[in-house]
Structures are given as structure tokens and as C-alpha cells.
Motif scaffolding. Structure first.
Motif, PDB file in Angstrom:
ATOM      1  N   MET A 130       0.895  -1.231  -0.004  1.00  0.00           N
ATOM      2  CA  MET A 130       0.057  -0.016  -0.041  1.00  0.00           C
ATOM      3  C   MET A 130       0.890   1.000  -0.250  1.00  0.00           C
ATOM      4  SD  MET A 130      -2.886  -0.883   2.482  1.00  0.00           S
ATOM      5  CE  MET A 130      -1.542  -1.239   4.039  1.00  0.00           C
ATOM      6  N   ILE A 131       0.280   2.193  -0.644  1.00  0.00           N
ATOM      7  CA  ILE A 131       1.158   3.473  -0.566  1.00  0.00           C
ATOM      8  C   ILE A 131       0.141   4.794  -0.621  1.00  0.00           C
ATOM      9  CG2 ILE A 131       1.247   3.689  -3.217  1.00  0.00           C
ATOM     10  CD1 ILE A 131       4.058   4.272  -2.715  1.00  0.00           C
ATOM     11  N   PHE A 132       0.620   5.901  -0.208  1.00  0.00           N
ATOM     12  CA  PHE A 132      -0.178   7.156  -0.068  1.00  0.00           C
ATOM     13  C   PHE A 132       0.557   7.963  -1.059  1.00  0.00           C
ATOM     14  CE2 PHE A 132      -1.757  11.097   1.071  1.00  0.00           C
ATOM     15  CZ  PHE A 132      -3.069  10.811   1.662  1.00  0.00           C
ATOM     16  N   VAL A 133      -0.228   8.456  -2.189  1.00  0.00           N
ATOM     17  CA  VAL A 133       0.191   9.595  -3.066  1.00  0.00           C
ATOM     18  C   VAL A 133      -0.168  11.070  -2.773  1.00  0.00           C
ATOM     19  CG1 VAL A 133       0.276  10.127  -5.484  1.00  0.00           C
ATOM     20  CG2 VAL A 133       0.153   7.684  -4.873  1.00  0.00           C
ATOM     21  N   THR A 134       1.019  11.545  -2.283  1.00  0.00           N
ATOM     22  CA  THR A 134       0.679  13.000  -1.937  1.00  0.00           C
ATOM     23  C   THR A 134       1.384  13.990  -2.961  1.00  0.00           C
ATOM     24  OG1 THR A 134       0.720  14.626  -0.082  1.00  0.00           O
ATOM     25  CG2 THR A 134       2.663  13.103  -0.351  1.00  0.00           C
ATOM     26  N   GLY A 135       1.420  15.221  -2.781  1.00  0.00           N
ATOM     27  CA  GLY A 135       2.080  16.018  -3.748  1.00  0.00           C
ATOM     28  C   GLY A 135       2.556  17.463  -3.064  1.00  0.00           C
ATOM     29  N   THR A 136       3.289  18.189  -3.857  1.00  0.00           N
ATOM     30  CA  THR A 136       3.654  19.270  -3.364  1.00  0.00           C
ATOM     31  C   THR A 136       2.605  20.731  -3.477  1.00  0.00           C
ATOM     32  OG1 THR A 136       4.782  19.949  -5.460  1.00  0.00           O
ATOM     33  CG2 THR A 136       6.226  18.912  -4.017  1.00  0.00           C
ATOM     34  N   ASP A 137       1.558  20.284  -3.999  1.00  0.00           N
ATOM     35  CA  ASP A 137       0.589  21.372  -4.186  1.00  0.00           C
ATOM     36  C   ASP A 137      -0.648  20.704  -4.532  1.00  0.00           C
ATOM     37  OD1 ASP A 137      -0.684  23.799  -4.100  1.00  0.00           O
ATOM     38  OD2 ASP A 137       0.713  24.755  -5.482  1.00  0.00           O
ATOM     39  N   THR A 138      -1.879  21.472  -4.925  1.00  0.00           N
ATOM     40  CA  THR A 138      -2.959  21.002  -5.490  1.00  0.00           C
ATOM     41  C   THR A 138      -2.789  21.165  -6.921  1.00  0.00           C
ATOM     42  OG1 THR A 138      -5.324  20.960  -5.722  1.00  0.00           O
ATOM     43  CG2 THR A 138      -4.213  23.183  -5.408  1.00  0.00           C
ATOM     44  N   GLY A 139      -3.489  20.188  -7.783  1.00  0.00           N
ATOM     45  CA  GLY A 139      -3.263  20.491  -9.164  1.00  0.00           C
ATOM     46  C   GLY A 139      -1.814  19.979  -9.792  1.00  0.00           C
ATOM     47  N   ILE A 140      -1.079  19.099  -8.778  1.00  0.00           N
ATOM     48  CA  ILE A 140       0.077  18.681  -9.227  1.00  0.00           C
ATOM     49  C   ILE A 140       0.284  17.680 -10.100  1.00  0.00           C
ATOM     50  CG2 ILE A 140       1.036  17.508  -7.375  1.00  0.00           C
ATOM     51  CD1 ILE A 140       2.850  20.193  -8.555  1.00  0.00           C
ATOM     52  N   GLY A 141      -1.017  16.738 -10.106  1.00  0.00           N
ATOM     53  CA  GLY A 141      -0.841  15.546 -11.097  1.00  0.00           C
ATOM     54  C   GLY A 141      -0.858  14.105 -10.079  1.00  0.00           C
ATOM     55  N   LYS A 142      -1.363  14.582  -8.644  1.00  0.00           N
ATOM     56  CA  LYS A 142      -1.532  13.152  -7.966  1.00  0.00           C
ATOM     57  C   LYS A 142      -2.528  12.147  -8.550  1.00  0.00           C
ATOM     58  CE  LYS A 142      -2.832  15.445  -4.366  1.00  0.00           C
ATOM     59  NZ  LYS A 142      -2.836  16.666  -4.856  1.00  0.00           N
ATOM     60  N   THR A 143      -3.536  12.591  -9.226  1.00  0.00           N
ATOM     61  CA  THR A 143      -4.688  11.638  -9.526  1.00  0.00           C
ATOM     62  C   THR A 143      -4.023  10.996 -11.015  1.00  0.00           C
ATOM     63  OG1 THR A 143      -6.415  12.895  -8.669  1.00  0.00           O
ATOM     64  CG2 THR A 143      -7.037  11.527 -10.322  1.00  0.00           C
ATOM     65  N   TYR A 144      -3.633  11.659 -11.820  1.00  0.00           N
ATOM     66  CA  TYR A 144      -2.784  11.357 -12.881  1.00  0.00           C
ATOM     67  C   TYR A 144      -1.802  10.190 -12.779  1.00  0.00           C
ATOM     68  CZ  TYR A 144      -1.033  11.729 -17.975  1.00  0.00           C
ATOM     69  OH  TYR A 144      -0.458  11.561 -19.070  1.00  0.00           O
ATOM     70  N   VAL A 145      -0.787  10.522 -11.729  1.00  0.00           N
ATOM     71  CA  VAL A 145       0.206   9.519 -11.319  1.00  0.00           C
ATOM     72  C   VAL A 145      -0.377   8.452 -10.629  1.00  0.00           C
ATOM     73  CG1 VAL A 145       2.084   9.196  -9.902  1.00  0.00           C
ATOM     74  CG2 VAL A 145       2.037  11.421 -11.327  1.00  0.00           C
ATOM     75  N   SER A 146      -1.496   8.629  -9.925  1.00  0.00           N
ATOM     76  CA  SER A 146      -2.036   7.314  -9.270  1.00  0.00           C
ATOM     77  C   SER A 146      -2.760   6.292 -10.293  1.00  0.00           C
ATOM     78  CB  SER A 146      -3.289   7.879  -8.371  1.00  0.00           C
ATOM     79  OG  SER A 146      -2.712   8.591  -7.164  1.00  0.00           O
ATOM     80  N   ALA A 147      -3.262   7.083 -11.239  1.00  0.00           N
ATOM     81  CA  ALA A 147      -4.020   6.217 -12.383  1.00  0.00           C
ATOM     82  C   ALA A 147      -2.750   5.457 -13.111  1.00  0.00           C
ATOM     83  CB  ALA A 147      -4.731   7.051 -13.305  1.00  0.00           C
ATOM     84  N   ILE A 148      -1.720   5.983 -13.598  1.00  0.00           N
ATOM     85  CA  ILE A 148      -0.505   5.467 -14.356  1.00  0.00           C
ATOM     86  C   ILE A 148       0.019   4.423 -13.564  1.00  0.00           C
ATOM     87  CG2 ILE A 148       1.540   5.968 -15.110  1.00  0.00           C
ATOM     88  CD1 ILE A 148       0.700   8.545 -16.201  1.00  0.00           C
ATOM     89  N   LEU A 149       0.337   4.511 -12.163  1.00  0.00           N
ATOM     90  CA  LEU A 149       0.683   3.682 -11.222  1.00  0.00           C
ATOM     91  C   LEU A 149      -0.250   2.397 -11.168  1.00  0.00           C
ATOM     92  CD1 LEU A 149       3.054   2.705  -9.257  1.00  0.00           C
ATOM     93  CD2 LEU A 149       1.702   4.317  -7.642  1.00  0.00           C
ATOM     94  N   GLY A 150      -1.404   2.692 -11.011  1.00  0.00           N
ATOM     95  CA  GLY A 150      -2.196   1.745 -10.819  1.00  0.00           C
ATOM     96  C   GLY A 150      -2.292   0.812 -11.963  1.00  0.00           C
ATOM     97  N   LYS A 151      -2.310   1.332 -13.340  1.00  0.00           N
ATOM     98  CA  LYS A 151      -2.266   0.539 -14.603  1.00  0.00           C
ATOM     99  C   LYS A 151      -1.072  -0.302 -14.723  1.00  0.00           C
ATOM    100  CE  LYS A 151      -4.522   2.476 -18.162  1.00  0.00           C
ATOM    101  NZ  LYS A 151      -5.029   3.231 -19.225  1.00  0.00           N
TER     102      LYS A 151
END
Length: 211
Positions: A1-22
């Protein structure tokens, strides 16, 4: 398990989460996703749910959903809602049982308040997760990334590495290679991935404590 955080909002956490998941799905890992708190709609949860082909309900994946695109504590106050951390924990535990590997995505940066005396970083600690930090490649990122990593470590959270999401074309960023080296040197943290787009990325999976 892992938590994906970021340096700011709109930084691409969702995009990276999806790529990592795939990537993990392609390797045969039963991977799930959760966004404990989302403000301003359901778009992030819907995007990753669709990309990973998950059948869980939106409420299971996103137990706290707020309408206003604001910090969760402010949005909840306006909507006269009480954010229930135990509800988040229960949803998390249920998904843990269902999936071999779970990606949990934060809201905004690590110091974003969820409720009184409880920040995103406190949620990471509460769920007992290690994390990766999504950052950007352009001017200012050295400061933002080092501050984020330092804040997490002071909370007792293990940072597995940084993933650079190239929201700006990295080839147009002056001396970006020196920028990345500076993040690693002064932040004492490894850049474990660079994402240009869905078809052009690198993530070092060996750093993620996979099952």
C-alpha cells in the motif's frame, strides 16, 4: 500500500495514481484505489475508477466528498458537515481486505487541514502508510519538494521517493537535470519516477514495497 501526496493541489496526484495503478495491473497485481477526501466534486475518484476498471461504489472509494473546491476543513464548514475520520478508516480497512495493493491519494498538499488539528499528513500517519511525493519540474520545485519531504519526515512518515509529473514540457525547463539533482542532494530523497504523459513515463517499482 502507498499514499500518493504532492507538493501542491493540481500537481498531478490523480494522474500519477492512475498510471501507477495501470502499471501494477499489467503486472498481474490486484490493485485498488481510494481518495479518502475529495473537495469540489467527484472527478478525481471517477477518473481513476474508470482508468483502473474498478467496480467499487464512489462512496467506498471516496468516503468523504465535499461540493466546494476548497480546503476540506473550509468546505465542510460551509456545508455544515463533520468529517468522520473513523468512516475513512473503516473504508480503508475494507479496501485493504479486497485488494492486494492499495493506492491512497491525498487532497492538495501535506499540510492541508482536513479538520481541526488534523492535516493530510496526520491522515497518512493515522493510516500507517508510506508515501511518494508528486512534484513538478519547473522553477520553485526544489523549495516546494524539500519542504514537503521534510514536513512528512518530521511527522514520522517514510517517503519512498519523488515522482516528477511534467505538467510543463521538461525539455523547455532550463537546467531541469540540475534541478532534479538538487532535489535529491538537498532533500536527501530519490527521484523514482518521471511522467511525461500516459505513454512516456518511468517509475522504479522496486522502491514501492510491492507484494
Amino acid at each position: 500500500m502507498i499514499f500518493v501526496t504532492g507538493t501542491d493541489t493540481g500537481i498531478g496526484k490523480t494522474y500519477v495514481s492512475a498510471i501507477l495503478g495501470k502499471i501494477l495491473k499489467e503486472k498481474g497485481i490486484n490493485v485498488g484505489y481510494m481518495k479518502p477526501v475529495e473537495s469540489g466534486g467527484i472527478e478525481d475518484t471517477a477518473y481513476v475508477r474508470s482508468e483502473l476498471g474498478l467496480n467499487n461504489s464512489f462512496e467506498e472509494l471516496n468516503p468523504v466528498n465535499l461540493k466546494k473546491p476548497l480546503s476540506p476543513n473550509i468546505s465542510a464548514k460551509i456545508e455544515e458537515k463533520e468529517i468522520d475520520i473513523l468512516k475513512i478508516k473503516a473504508a480503508f480497512e475494507k479496501l485493504k481486505e479486497e485488494y492486494e495493493f492499495l493506492i491512497v491519494e491525498g487532497a492538495g498538499g501535506v499540510a492541508v487541514p482536513i479538520k481541526k488539528d488534523f492535516l493530510i499528513a496526520d491522515l497518512i500517519k493515522y493510516l500507517d502508510l508510506t508515501c511518494i511525493v508528486v512534484s513538478r519540474p519547473n522553477l520553485g520545485t526544489i523549495n516546494h519538494t524539500i519542504l514537503t519531504v521534510d514536513f512528512l519526515r518530521k511527522k514520522g512518515i517514510t517517503v519512498l521517493g519523488v515522482i516528477i509529473n511534467c505538467i510543463t514540457d521538461v525539455s523547455k525547463v532550463p537546467y531541469y537535470e540540475e534541478t532534479f539533482k538538487s532535489i535529491e542532494e538537498f532533500g536527501n530523497v530519490e527521484i523514482i519516477g518521471i511522467v511525461n504523459d500516459k505513454k512516456d513515463f518511468y517509475i522504479d517499482l522496486k522502491k514501492l514495497n510491492l507484494p
